[in-house]
Design an enzyme around this catalytic site. Sequence first.
Site, PDB file in Angstrom:
ATOM      1  N   HIS A 105     -32.836 -28.012  47.328  1.00  0.00           N
ATOM      2  CA  HIS A 105     -33.112 -29.430  47.592  1.00  0.00           C
ATOM      3  C   HIS A 105     -32.192 -29.954  48.707  1.00  0.00           C
ATOM      4  O   HIS A 105     -32.191 -31.130  49.015  1.00  0.00           O
ATOM      5  CB  HIS A 105     -32.872 -30.277  46.335  1.00  0.00           C
ATOM      6  CG  HIS A 105     -33.842 -30.010  45.218  1.00  0.00           C
ATOM      7  ND1 HIS A 105     -35.197 -29.903  45.415  1.00  0.00           N
ATOM      8  CD2 HIS A 105     -33.652 -29.851  43.878  1.00  0.00           C
ATOM      9  CE1 HIS A 105     -35.791 -29.689  44.244  1.00  0.00           C
ATOM     10  NE2 HIS A 105     -34.872 -29.639  43.307  1.00  0.00           N
ATOM     11  N   TYR A 194     -47.702 -32.353  50.259  1.00  0.00           N
ATOM     12  CA  TYR A 194     -48.378 -32.138  48.974  1.00  0.00           C
ATOM     13  C   TYR A 194     -49.844 -32.555  49.073  1.00  0.00           C
ATOM     14  O   TYR A 194     -50.744 -31.841  48.630  1.00  0.00           O
ATOM     15  CB  TYR A 194     -47.650 -32.978  47.913  1.00  0.00           C
ATOM     16  CG  TYR A 194     -48.159 -32.840  46.506  1.00  0.00           C
ATOM     17  CD1 TYR A 194     -47.607 -31.907  45.629  1.00  0.00           C
ATOM     18  CD2 TYR A 194     -49.173 -33.668  46.018  1.00  0.00           C
ATOM     19  CE1 TYR A 194     -48.061 -31.795  44.319  1.00  0.00           C
ATOM     20  CE2 TYR A 194     -49.638 -33.558  44.719  1.00  0.00           C
ATOM     21  CZ  TYR A 194     -49.074 -32.625  43.873  1.00  0.00           C
ATOM     22  OH  TYR A 194     -49.523 -32.514  42.573  1.00  0.00           O
TER      23      TYR A 194
HETATM   24  P1  A3P Z   1     -46.677 -35.398  38.884  1.00  0.00           P
HETATM   25  O1  A3P Z   1     -45.497 -35.864  38.101  1.00  0.00           O
HETATM   26  O2  A3P Z   1     -47.182 -36.437  39.831  1.00  0.00           O
HETATM   27  O3  A3P Z   1     -47.765 -34.848  38.035  1.00  0.00           O
HETATM   28  P2  A3P Z   1     -41.636 -30.442  41.546  1.00  0.00           P
HETATM   29  O4  A3P Z   1     -42.311 -29.147  41.307  1.00  0.00           O
HETATM   30  O5  A3P Z   1     -41.116 -30.604  42.941  1.00  0.00           O
HETATM   31  O6  A3P Z   1     -40.652 -30.775  40.493  1.00  0.00           O
HETATM   32  O7  A3P Z   1     -42.793 -31.550  41.470  1.00  0.00           O
HETATM   33  C1  A3P Z   1     -43.458 -31.810  40.254  1.00  0.00           C
HETATM   34  C2  A3P Z   1     -44.779 -32.473  40.578  1.00  0.00           C
HETATM   35  O8  A3P Z   1     -45.708 -31.490  41.061  1.00  0.00           O
HETATM   36  C3  A3P Z   1     -45.428 -33.077  39.338  1.00  0.00           C
HETATM   37  O9  A3P Z   1     -46.189 -34.181  39.811  1.00  0.00           O
HETATM   38  C4  A3P Z   1     -46.276 -31.927  38.850  1.00  0.00           C
HETATM   39  O10 A3P Z   1     -47.313 -32.303  37.989  1.00  0.00           O
HETATM   40  C5  A3P Z   1     -46.820 -31.398  40.165  1.00  0.00           C
HETATM   41  N1  A3P Z   1     -47.246 -29.990  40.079  1.00  0.00           N
HETATM   42  C6  A3P Z   1     -46.632 -28.972  39.445  1.00  0.00           C
HETATM   43  N2  A3P Z   1     -47.313 -27.833  39.587  1.00  0.00           N
HETATM   44  C7  A3P Z   1     -48.390 -28.122  40.340  1.00  0.00           C
HETATM   45  C8  A3P Z   1     -49.494 -27.345  40.830  1.00  0.00           C
HETATM   46  N3  A3P Z   1     -49.607 -26.058  40.548  1.00  0.00           N
HETATM   47  N4  A3P Z   1     -50.403 -27.976  41.588  1.00  0.00           N
HETATM   48  C9  A3P Z   1     -50.304 -29.284  41.869  1.00  0.00           C
HETATM   49  N5  A3P Z   1     -49.301 -30.082  41.426  1.00  0.00           N
HETATM   50  C10 A3P Z   1     -48.346 -29.498  40.677  1.00  0.00           C
END
Ligand code: A3P
Length: 296
Positions: A105, A194
Amino acid sequence: DGQRLIKYNGFWLLEVLFRPMLSAQNNFKAKDTDVILSTMPKSGTTWLKALTFSIANRRLFTIDQSPLLTSSPHTLVPSLEFNVYWEQENPDLSNIPSPRIFATHMPFNILPDSIRESDCKIIYICRNPLDQFVSHRHFLLENKIGKEADPLDVDEAFDMFCQGIHPCGPFWDHMLGYWKAHLENPGKVLFLKYEDLKEDITSQVKKIAEFMVFPFSPEEEEQGLIDHITRLCSFESLSNLAVNNTGNINGLVKNSSFFRKGQVGDWTNYLTPAMAERIKKLMDSKFGNSGLMFKI
Ligand code: A3P
């Protein structure tokens, strides 16, 4: 309080990640073949880990034998800041096959020097700040982290976010650091959003594979391998796996908390048009004519 922030080189960094981060800065030696995934929390880290892991290792196992079916993406692609390796002076990384993939990060200007100086590749993914904010709030609530166990008023939390006071914030400086690095050297830094992955995952996966200098061959395309990978790494698929539904990482965060909704625009269910307007103005002033923008 797992959310305490420390200001360092203009960024608000999580105190719990600060010492491991300094250690990674001193001890991590990037190899030219490494791939570094960089994100702000809640911007698509988990998804990018699953995709890049699948792309890099696709000749080692078939989709139905993928380690992703039985291991969390966070285990398969370790984070620099969480990795016990960096606690040692000379960590033994010999058992990690190339290309090694790590996630971080860290803002661009705080990365270990060897990441910027070697020929390793950096893949950055970011997300509309309104969705990122909403996602982060839910993440804190779900894991009962910090004051969010007894939730901060949304207005107060949002105001701090707009002042740049949030993990790895200000978001505009984090994004601009990688955006400028990408403009200067697009072969070194790939810049993803994203929302673009949600819109057309196939073309984005091809782009990522080409950037990793491991493009899909015509035979692989014919076999439908890109589709197989995107399906395996989809929100629906990963969030339904037992390994991502149970357990936690380092006793801190639940595996399931990385999968909530996986949608674009969920902020409209939680934030007001006035809040969106504030973010819009903030982006206009901070991003200026850099070419970086998000549709709201
Ligand atoms: P939301 O809280 O909007 O659902 P990170 O992985 O950076 O921690 O981010 C988490 C976010 O990415 C969450 O968003 C999660 O649901 C989403 N996410 C995790 N896996 C995913 C996937 N395979 N495809 C799309 N979104 C995903």
